[in-house]
Design a protein around this motif. Structure first.
Motif, PDB file in Angstrom:
ATOM      1  N   GLU A  23       0.965  -1.254  -0.048  1.00  0.00           N
ATOM      2  CA  GLU A  23       0.167  -0.067  -0.077  1.00  0.00           C
ATOM      3  C   GLU A  23       0.843   1.353  -0.058  1.00  0.00           C
ATOM      4  O   GLU A  23       0.583   2.042  -0.843  1.00  0.00           O
ATOM      5  CB  GLU A  23      -0.795   0.036   1.120  1.00  0.00           C
ATOM      6  CG  GLU A  23      -2.171   0.717   0.956  1.00  0.00           C
ATOM      7  CD  GLU A  23      -2.990   0.370   2.148  1.00  0.00           C
ATOM      8  OE1 GLU A  23      -4.356   0.687   1.884  1.00  0.00           O
ATOM      9  OE2 GLU A  23      -2.720  -0.254   3.377  1.00  0.00           O
ATOM     10  N   GLU A  24       1.937   1.271   0.798  1.00  0.00           N
ATOM     11  CA  GLU A  24       2.860   2.201   0.774  1.00  0.00           C
ATOM     12  C   GLU A  24       3.595   2.614  -0.482  1.00  0.00           C
ATOM     13  O   GLU A  24       3.862   3.567  -1.001  1.00  0.00           O
ATOM     14  CB  GLU A  24       3.954   2.209   2.115  1.00  0.00           C
ATOM     15  CG  GLU A  24       3.082   2.276   3.189  1.00  0.00           C
ATOM     16  CD  GLU A  24       4.013   1.903   4.462  1.00  0.00           C
ATOM     17  OE1 GLU A  24       5.315   2.100   4.347  1.00  0.00           O
ATOM     18  OE2 GLU A  24       3.540   1.611   5.642  1.00  0.00           O
ATOM     19  N   ILE A  25       4.082   1.389  -1.023  1.00  0.00           N
ATOM     20  CA  ILE A  25       4.802   1.486  -2.188  1.00  0.00           C
ATOM     21  C   ILE A  25       4.101   2.020  -3.534  1.00  0.00           C
ATOM     22  O   ILE A  25       4.446   2.638  -4.219  1.00  0.00           O
ATOM     23  CB  ILE A  25       5.330   0.041  -2.556  1.00  0.00           C
ATOM     24  CG1 ILE A  25       6.396  -0.588  -1.608  1.00  0.00           C
ATOM     25  CG2 ILE A  25       5.971  -0.145  -3.971  1.00  0.00           C
ATOM     26  CD1 ILE A  25       6.724  -1.928  -1.746  1.00  0.00           C
ATOM     27  N   ALA A  26       2.801   1.633  -3.209  1.00  0.00           N
ATOM     28  CA  ALA A  26       1.734   2.056  -4.582  1.00  0.00           C
ATOM     29  C   ALA A  26       1.715   3.631  -4.425  1.00  0.00           C
ATOM     30  O   ALA A  26       1.258   4.107  -5.690  1.00  0.00           O
ATOM     31  CB  ALA A  26       0.525   1.480  -4.328  1.00  0.00           C
ATOM     32  N   MET A  27       2.106   4.345  -3.733  1.00  0.00           N
ATOM     33  CA  MET A  27       1.882   5.706  -3.450  1.00  0.00           C
ATOM     34  C   MET A  27       3.261   6.492  -3.977  1.00  0.00           C
ATOM     35  O   MET A  27       3.326   7.707  -4.215  1.00  0.00           O
ATOM     36  CB  MET A  27       1.562   6.257  -2.006  1.00  0.00           C
ATOM     37  CG  MET A  27       0.310   5.615  -1.468  1.00  0.00           C
ATOM     38  SD  MET A  27      -1.183   5.863  -2.257  1.00  0.00           S
ATOM     39  CE  MET A  27      -1.364   7.527  -1.886  1.00  0.00           C
ATOM     40  N   LEU A  28       4.313   5.599  -4.195  1.00  0.00           N
ATOM     41  CA  LEU A  28       5.443   6.361  -4.757  1.00  0.00           C
ATOM     42  C   LEU A  28       5.684   6.254  -6.093  1.00  0.00           C
ATOM     43  O   LEU A  28       5.395   5.302  -6.980  1.00  0.00           O
ATOM     44  CB  LEU A  28       6.547   5.455  -3.798  1.00  0.00           C
ATOM     45  CG  LEU A  28       6.616   5.100  -2.443  1.00  0.00           C
ATOM     46  CD1 LEU A  28       7.722   4.394  -1.922  1.00  0.00           C
ATOM     47  CD2 LEU A  28       6.749   6.867  -2.020  1.00  0.00           C
ATOM     48  N   ASP A  29       6.842   7.183  -6.660  1.00  0.00           N
ATOM     49  CA  ASP A  29       6.917   7.228  -7.997  1.00  0.00           C
ATOM     50  C   ASP A  29       8.327   6.081  -8.088  1.00  0.00           C
ATOM     51  O   ASP A  29       8.554   5.376  -6.945  1.00  0.00           O
ATOM     52  CB  ASP A  29       7.644   8.537  -8.678  1.00  0.00           C
ATOM     53  CG  ASP A  29       8.530   9.223  -7.776  1.00  0.00           C
ATOM     54  OD1 ASP A  29       9.568   8.196  -7.421  1.00  0.00           O
ATOM     55  OD2 ASP A  29       8.903  10.361  -7.686  1.00  0.00           O
ATOM     56  N   ASP A  30       8.500   5.931  -9.500  1.00  0.00           N
ATOM     57  CA  ASP A  30       9.535   4.597  -9.519  1.00  0.00           C
ATOM     58  C   ASP A  30      10.911   4.696  -8.607  1.00  0.00           C
ATOM     59  O   ASP A  30      11.363   3.940  -8.290  1.00  0.00           O
ATOM     60  CB  ASP A  30       9.827   4.482 -11.073  1.00  0.00           C
ATOM     61  CG  ASP A  30       8.798   4.004 -11.690  1.00  0.00           C
ATOM     62  OD1 ASP A  30       7.649   3.471 -11.046  1.00  0.00           O
ATOM     63  OD2 ASP A  30       8.742   4.225 -13.086  1.00  0.00           O
ATOM     64  N   ASP A  31      11.573   5.895  -8.774  1.00  0.00           N
ATOM     65  CA  ASP A  31      12.722   6.166  -8.137  1.00  0.00           C
ATOM     66  C   ASP A  31      12.587   5.939  -6.286  1.00  0.00           C
ATOM     67  O   ASP A  31      13.263   5.285  -5.917  1.00  0.00           O
ATOM     68  CB  ASP A  31      13.298   7.870  -8.393  1.00  0.00           C
ATOM     69  CG  ASP A  31      13.896   7.650  -9.780  1.00  0.00           C
ATOM     70  OD1 ASP A  31      14.055   6.698 -10.507  1.00  0.00           O
ATOM     71  OD2 ASP A  31      14.060   8.864 -10.307  1.00  0.00           O
ATOM     72  N   GLU A  32      11.483   6.481  -6.098  1.00  0.00           N
ATOM     73  CA  GLU A  32      11.228   6.372  -4.584  1.00  0.00           C
ATOM     74  C   GLU A  32      10.826   4.900  -4.086  1.00  0.00           C
ATOM     75  O   GLU A  32      11.400   4.717  -3.234  1.00  0.00           O
ATOM     76  CB  GLU A  32      10.087   7.408  -3.993  1.00  0.00           C
ATOM     77  CG  GLU A  32      10.275   8.891  -4.271  1.00  0.00           C
ATOM     78  CD  GLU A  32       9.076   9.599  -3.899  1.00  0.00           C
ATOM     79  OE1 GLU A  32       9.247  10.947  -3.135  1.00  0.00           O
ATOM     80  OE2 GLU A  32       8.125   9.090  -4.509  1.00  0.00           O
ATOM     81  N   LYS A  33      10.190   4.356  -5.197  1.00  0.00           N
ATOM     82  CA  LYS A  33       9.834   2.971  -4.798  1.00  0.00           C
ATOM     83  C   LYS A  33      11.243   2.143  -4.652  1.00  0.00           C
ATOM     84  O   LYS A  33      11.350   1.289  -3.823  1.00  0.00           O
ATOM     85  CB  LYS A  33       9.126   2.383  -6.006  1.00  0.00           C
ATOM     86  CG  LYS A  33       8.708   1.165  -5.966  1.00  0.00           C
ATOM     87  CD  LYS A  33       7.821   0.537  -7.209  1.00  0.00           C
ATOM     88  CE  LYS A  33       8.079  -0.960  -7.454  1.00  0.00           C
ATOM     89  NZ  LYS A  33       7.277  -1.339  -8.776  1.00  0.00           N
ATOM     90  N   GLN A  34      12.080   2.281  -5.728  1.00  0.00           N
ATOM     91  CA  GLN A  34      13.351   1.623  -5.592  1.00  0.00           C
ATOM     92  C   GLN A  34      14.050   1.690  -4.303  1.00  0.00           C
ATOM     93  O   GLN A  34      14.607   0.981  -3.767  1.00  0.00           O
ATOM     94  CB  GLN A  34      13.987   1.917  -6.701  1.00  0.00           C
ATOM     95  CG  GLN A  34      15.243   0.944  -7.190  1.00  0.00           C
ATOM     96  CD  GLN A  34      14.636  -0.644  -7.178  1.00  0.00           C
ATOM     97  OE1 GLN A  34      13.905  -0.734  -7.984  1.00  0.00           O
ATOM     98  NE2 GLN A  34      15.647  -1.530  -6.368  1.00  0.00           N
ATOM     99  N   GLU A  35      14.160   3.192  -3.861  1.00  0.00           N
ATOM    100  CA  GLU A  35      14.849   3.415  -2.882  1.00  0.00           C
ATOM    101  C   GLU A  35      14.445   2.724  -1.495  1.00  0.00           C
ATOM    102  O   GLU A  35      14.795   2.442  -0.596  1.00  0.00           O
ATOM    103  CB  GLU A  35      14.783   5.055  -2.683  1.00  0.00           C
ATOM    104  CG  GLU A  35      15.836   5.527  -1.372  1.00  0.00           C
ATOM    105  CD  GLU A  35      15.707   7.027  -1.324  1.00  0.00           C
ATOM    106  OE1 GLU A  35      15.676   7.831  -0.503  1.00  0.00           O
ATOM    107  OE2 GLU A  35      15.730   7.807  -2.668  1.00  0.00           O
TER     108      GLU A  35
END
Length: 364
Positions: A243-255
């Motif tokens: 749920e938290e990952i889904a709110m992030l853009d690709d770069d933020e998600k990878q981090e």
């Protein structure tokens, strides 16, 4: 590819669906919150597409997609109409494989429909309901076939398969465990039975269990043993984290994933498991207009793969100009790959491989 997400109420099924599709299905803490099956189309992550898009300066990038169907929580007695009953079982018949979400976490704030958390009990509950529904399906099929066989003796083989599979189901086993000949298997496939479908188990855990992939969670270990005994797959997921990952853009998600000590998200693991389970691969096409991934089954020959793009490509197939993705990237361009003799001309018997970058030649 269409995957049906099933499970008991309040196991994290709709939350997981929301994360993956960002479709916003209701996910309240009470049974039967999902009244109609929610459908979401999800792009298949494939970093190769970005590389080819840059190389070809493509105007458009089109990934392969998976269709997820979130089906309302089943309960004991669903096959007989308990809860919201058979209307949901009918939705499962339309999918290629089932993703069975199993609760493997303790949380006093999230009600369990049976009062306690027990992953194997939950799996048995769902499987029994699917078995009961299949028995009912076969009884109706037998009644119709028994009438029709009087005028068509070729249907006798179908009656024999119905009896064989019914015996398996009556013993509490799923239809997929029936020992059948190749011809009998084809007949059973036409029945579209729920328990004949491939299954992936999504073990929904707490955040603390993600780092070791559920290795110290006894519920997860029980699910893994069951899946291994039945030739099925398990992936560990934390719906809250997704749920938290889904709110992030690709770069933020990878981090974020790196901080969590994860190499990939639950969605990525589900797609990988789904492709493997269904025997799917992707081939790629690239040019200035578009770079695109196409999903085919392992073992597909070049003309049938071309038919995925357009029926004319298959009908008028001449040859396929093929280069392996890694070779193309290493050379930097199709022209350079041709100079090195890495672009091959393949005919009608060529079996496609994952990552083939292809240009089909055809004439209609």
């Amino acid at each position: 590819m269409k995957l049906g997400i099933v499970g008991l109420p309040n196991v994290g099924k709709s939350t997981l669906f929301n994360c993956m599709t960002k479709a916003g299905a209701a996910a309240a803490n009470y049974p039967f919150c999902t009244i109609e099956p929610n459908v979401g189309i999800v792009p298949v992550p494939d970093p190769r597409l970005d590389v080819l898009t840059k190389m070809s300066d493509s105007v458009k990038t089109t990934p392969a997609v998976i269709e997820f169907v979130d089906i309302a929580g089943l309960v004991k007695g669903a096959s007989k109409g308990e809860g919201l009953g058979n209307q949901f079982l009918s939705h499962i018949r339309e999918v290629d494989a089932i993703v069975h979400v199993v609760r493997c976490f303790e949380d006093d704030d999230v009600i369990h429909v049976d009062g306690t958390v027990d992953a194997m009990r939950d799996i048995d509950t769902i499987n029994l309901e699917l078995i009961f529904a299949d028995i009912e399906t076969l009884e109706r099929r037998k009644a119709r076939t028994a009438k029709a066989v009087r005028g068509d003796k070729s249907l006798e083989a179908e009656l024999e398969v119905i009896d064989k599979v019914r015996e398996v189901l009556n013993n509490g086993q799923r239809a997929k465990t029936a020992v059948l000949t190749e011809e009998e298997q084809k007949i059973m496939d036409s029945f579209d039975l729920l328990t004949a479908k491939p299954v992936i188990y999504a073990a929904n855990v707490e955040e603390d269990d993600l780092a070791d992939d559920g290795a110290n969670n006894p519920q997860v270990q029980a699910v893994r043993k069951f899946a291994a005994d039945h030739g099925e797959q398990v992936f560990v997921v934390c719906a809250k984290i997704e749920e938290e990952i889904a709110m992030l853009d690709d770069d933020e998600k990878q981090e974020y994933l790196e901080e969590m000590g994860l190499s990939s998200s639950g969605l990525d693991r589900m797609i990988t498991a789904s492709y493997d389970l269904l025997g799917l691969i992707s081939y790629l096409t690239t040019g200035h207009d578009e770079t695109r991934a196409w999903t085919i089954r392992k073992g597909t020959k070049a003309p049938q793969a071309a038919g995925k793009i357009h029926s004319d490509f298959e009908r008028g197939f001449i040859r396929a100009e093929v280069v392996a993705y890694d070779d193309l990237v290493a050379c930097g361009s199709n022209a350079a790959a041709k100079e090195k003799g890495l672009v091959r001309s393949e005919g009608k018997e060529y079996i496609m491989k994952d990552g083939d970058v292809v240009l089909f030649r055809f004439n209609v």
